[in-house]
Design a protein around this motif. Structure first.
Motif: not given
Length: 250
Positions: A134-161
């Motif tokens: 379902g649409l809601g299930g797909a968005i929920a899964q994308i958001c759940a994993l984005n927590i991990v990818f967002s954290l990794d991305s932001i920590i990398t950004a902090i290290g660069m500037t």
């Protein structure tokens, strides 16, 4: 007014533009695995709803990353040890990476199983490759994993500037490019069953890498992306060979 003056000063600084360009490239590279996951999950949604799932999933990812930028002190504190087990100190970041890696391994494994062993509805299920989502299930899964990818991305950004406006601009540009690329990538993956399995293999590898990273065994990103590029090259050669054989038979 001082905030506007600060942004104006950054815009006039060539070093800030170099930092922005470098960070955008880094964010795009770090977002490749995210984009593969978004494409695979959205392909399980009804075709008419796929663009909506991709768009909403990535927009929510953008909002999540921008929100994390406003709590930089908290994010930095996530790298401090809070638990000791198996002779290793674990921070909240480590535990989030392990949880995200386990989710990716589970997701890739179940997707592979559904494509290799279709359900009871026989041929139609085999053609679909996996059970619908379902649409809601797909968005929920994308958001759940984005927590991990967002954290990794932001920590990398902090290290660069240390400049939050540069980080925000880089996140907006990189996620905007991902939104544009998500549709063509998901359509390409949907047309090529062997590429779906290759992409799931990538997710499995990324999941294991996240788990290893959480346990303090850091695998350089260059090795992972080199393996992905090499695997993609081999699959491209297979696709060309298959097309050539089809032309000979015709």
């Amino acid at each position: 007014m001082s905030a506007l003056a600060g942004i104006g000063a950054l815009a006039a600084d060539p070093a800030a533009w170099v930092a922005l360009l470098t960070l955008v490239v880094m964010e795009i590279v770090l977002g490749i695995d995210n984009l593969v996951f978004v494409s695979i999950v959205s392909n399980r949604v009804a075709e008419a709803e796929r663009p909506l799932a991709q768009r909403w999933g990535l927009v929510l990812a953008l909002l999540m990353r921008l929100a994390l930028l406003f709590v930089l002190a908290w994010i930095i504190s996530l790298t401090q040890p809070v638990l000791r087990a198996f002779g290793h100190d674990f921070s909240w970041k480590d535990m989030i990476l392990i949880a995200g890696g386990l989710f990716l391994v589970y997701k890739a494994t179940t997707e592979m199983h559904e494509r290799i062993e279709p359900g009871d509805d026989g041929a139609s299920s085999a053609r679909a490759g996996a059970s619908p989502l379902g649409l809601g299930g797909a968005i929920a899964q994308i958001c759940a994993l984005n927590i991990v990818f967002s954290l990794d991305s932001i920590i990398t950004a902090i290290g660069m500037t240390t400049q939050v406006p540069i980080m925000m601009a880089a996140v907006v540009v990189s996620v905007g490019l991902m939104i544009v690329a998500a549709g063509p990538l998901s359509r390409f993956i949907a047309r090529k069953p062997t590429i779906v399995m290759l992409a799931l293999g990538f997710l499995l590898m990324i999941g294991m890498t996240l788990i290893a990273d959480g346990f303090g065994l850091h695998v350089p990103k260059g090795y992972i992306y080199s393996a992905m590029v090499f695997s993609g090259f081999v699959e491209a050669m297979n696709q060309l060979a298959r097309r050539s054989r089809s032309g000979i038979r015709a």
